[in-house]
Design an enzyme around this catalytic site. Structure first.
Site, short mmCIF file in Angstrom:
data_model
loop_
_atom_site.label_atom_id
_atom_site.label_comp_id
_atom_site.label_asym_id
_atom_site.label_seq_id
_atom_site.Cartn_x
_atom_site.Cartn_y
_atom_site.Cartn_z
N GLY A 126 -15.53 23.95 19.73
CA GLY A 126 -14.39 23.32 19.07
C GLY A 126 -14.45 23.38 17.56
O GLY A 126 -13.45 23.15 16.89
N ARG A 151 -1.35 5.98 4.33
CA ARG A 151 -0.77 4.66 4.60
C ARG A 151 -1.84 3.62 4.93
O ARG A 151 -1.56 2.43 4.91
CB ARG A 151 0.27 4.76 5.71
CG ARG A 151 1.55 5.47 5.25
CD ARG A 151 2.53 5.65 6.38
NE ARG A 151 2.03 6.55 7.39
CZ ARG A 151 2.62 6.78 8.56
NH1 ARG A 151 3.74 6.16 8.86
NH2 ARG A 151 2.11 7.63 9.41
N ASP A 164 13.67 0.50 3.97
CA ASP A 164 12.89 -0.68 3.55
C ASP A 164 12.83 -0.72 2.03
O ASP A 164 13.19 0.25 1.35
CB ASP A 164 11.49 -0.70 4.19
CG ASP A 164 10.67 0.53 3.85
OD1 ASP A 164 10.80 1.06 2.72
OD2 ASP A 164 9.90 0.97 4.72
N LYS A 222 12.61 -4.63 6.02
CA LYS A 222 11.89 -4.23 7.23
C LYS A 222 10.69 -5.13 7.48
O LYS A 222 9.92 -5.42 6.57
CB LYS A 222 11.42 -2.77 7.10
CG LYS A 222 10.62 -2.28 8.29
CD LYS A 222 10.40 -0.77 8.24
CE LYS A 222 9.16 -0.40 7.47
NZ LYS A 222 8.89 1.05 7.51
C1 R5P Z 1 6.49 2.84 5.57
O1 R5P Z 1 6.61 1.89 4.81
C2 R5P Z 1 7.02 4.18 5.27
O2 R5P Z 1 7.76 4.20 4.10
C3 R5P Z 1 7.86 4.73 6.40
O3 R5P Z 1 9.01 3.92 6.53
C4 R5P Z 1 7.11 4.72 7.68
O4 R5P Z 1 5.84 5.27 7.49
C5 R5P Z 1 7.84 5.48 8.74
O5 R5P Z 1 7.10 5.40 9.93
P1 R5P Z 1 7.81 5.49 11.34
O6 R5P Z 1 8.62 6.74 11.35
O7 R5P Z 1 6.66 5.55 12.31
O8 R5P Z 1 8.63 4.27 11.51
#
Ligand code: R5P
Length: 281
Positions: free
Chosen positions: A34, A89, A159, A183
């Site tokens: 792998g 993230r 968001d 959000k």
């Molecule tokens: C989070 O705050 C980012 O800006 C995106 O909104 C988020 O990473 C999107 O992730 P998903 O498509 O899994 O909702």
């Protein structure tokens, strides 16, 4: 010389053309256990620009191998372009015992390079995790280019963190209004959105975010708009599209989805190459 990882072949090709620099040939071999090995058999330059979106665990290894191969081949300067920085993230330990994964991968990438460039990381502050200079590049303005003529558009961030991106795309488009949702994230796929303020009735809505991963955030936003908006378009810098994200958006009635080539997908309608080239000069 531009050195492309397997994850960034379109962007690396566009970057080589933009900079008028040669694009190195690379070879890949995968062993039965792998593990894999990359090589740059004919590398011949002072500077290596390694381009690698770290979308998978293997891509992180590939980036480290390409950096090391460039050094072995005699590069006196290694610049690493990470157009999509995986794990960005996870920029803090959310619970006791967790790693700061963004810091861990940034430290690893720093060991083989003199400099790092990354495009629209989830938080600009991720640059502090690198042990070498890190430049963050904004490619969001180009997301306005593939949009058709819009009817009284409203550019909406799903968001608060994406308000600046929505504003950038609106400014690049040239006209319209900006709005956002509030959000609350209960889990990686369970998202709660509070409706926006702008009245979208009969108007074209353009949703703007940095990343579409599972599509839960965008699908949630679209479901709040679909009864009233005229057409709905989705734009993002990084079209990751995990699992069924892309079909979720299509089924929700989205007219078109546009992203950049930081993550190479059919929806990568615009290239981050000009912005990366500017930052490399
Ligand atoms: C989070 O705050 C980012 O800006 C995106 O909104 C988020 O990473 C999107 O992730 P998903 O498509 O899994 O909702």
């Amino acid at each position: 010389m531009i050195v492309s990882a397997s994850t960034s072949q379109s962007l690396a090709s566009a970057l080589a053309a933009t900079l008028d620099e040669p694009l190195a040939a690379t070879e890949y071999e995968k062993f039965p256990d792998g593990e894999f090995r990359v090589s740059i058999p004919e590398f011949d330059a002072e500077r290596a620009v390694v381009v690698c979106a770290t979308t998978t665990a293997e891509a992180h290894i590939e980036a480290l191998q390409l950096q090391d191969a460039a050094r072995e081949a005699g590069a006196s300067e290694v610049v690493t372009v990470v157009p999509y920085l995986g794990y960005a993230r996870q920029d803090r330990a959310f619970e006791s015992g967790e790693p700061v994964s963004a810091r861990a991968v940034a430290r690893a990438l720093s060991t083989g390079t003199d400099r790092v460039l990354t495009v629209n990381p989830h938080e600009d502050s991720v640059d502090a995790f690198f042990d070498v200079p890190c430049t963050t590049i904004d490619a969001a303005g180009r997301l306005a280019e593939p949009l058709p003529d819009l009817e009284n558009p409203v550019f909406i961030a799903p968001d608060a963190g994406a308000i600046d991106l929505a504003d950038t795309v609106k400014t690049a488009y040239g006209t319209g209004e900006t709005d956002h949702f509030e959000k609350t994230r209960h889990s990686s796929t369970d998202i709660e959105l509070q409706p926006h303020e702008a009245d979208v009735t009969g108007r074209d809505a353009v949703l703007v975010d940095d990343i579409i991963a599972t599509g839960s955030t965008m699908a949630g936003a679209v479901s709040h708009l679909s009864d009233d908006a005229n057409r709905m378009f989705v734009t993002c810098v990084h079209p990751v599209f995990a699992g069924t994200a892309r079909t979720r958006l299509a089924r929700a009635g989205v007219e078109a989805v546009y992203g950049t080539d930081t993550v190479e997908r059919a929806e990568s309608a615009v290239s981050a190459a000009p912005a990366v080239a500017d930052a490399l000069d």
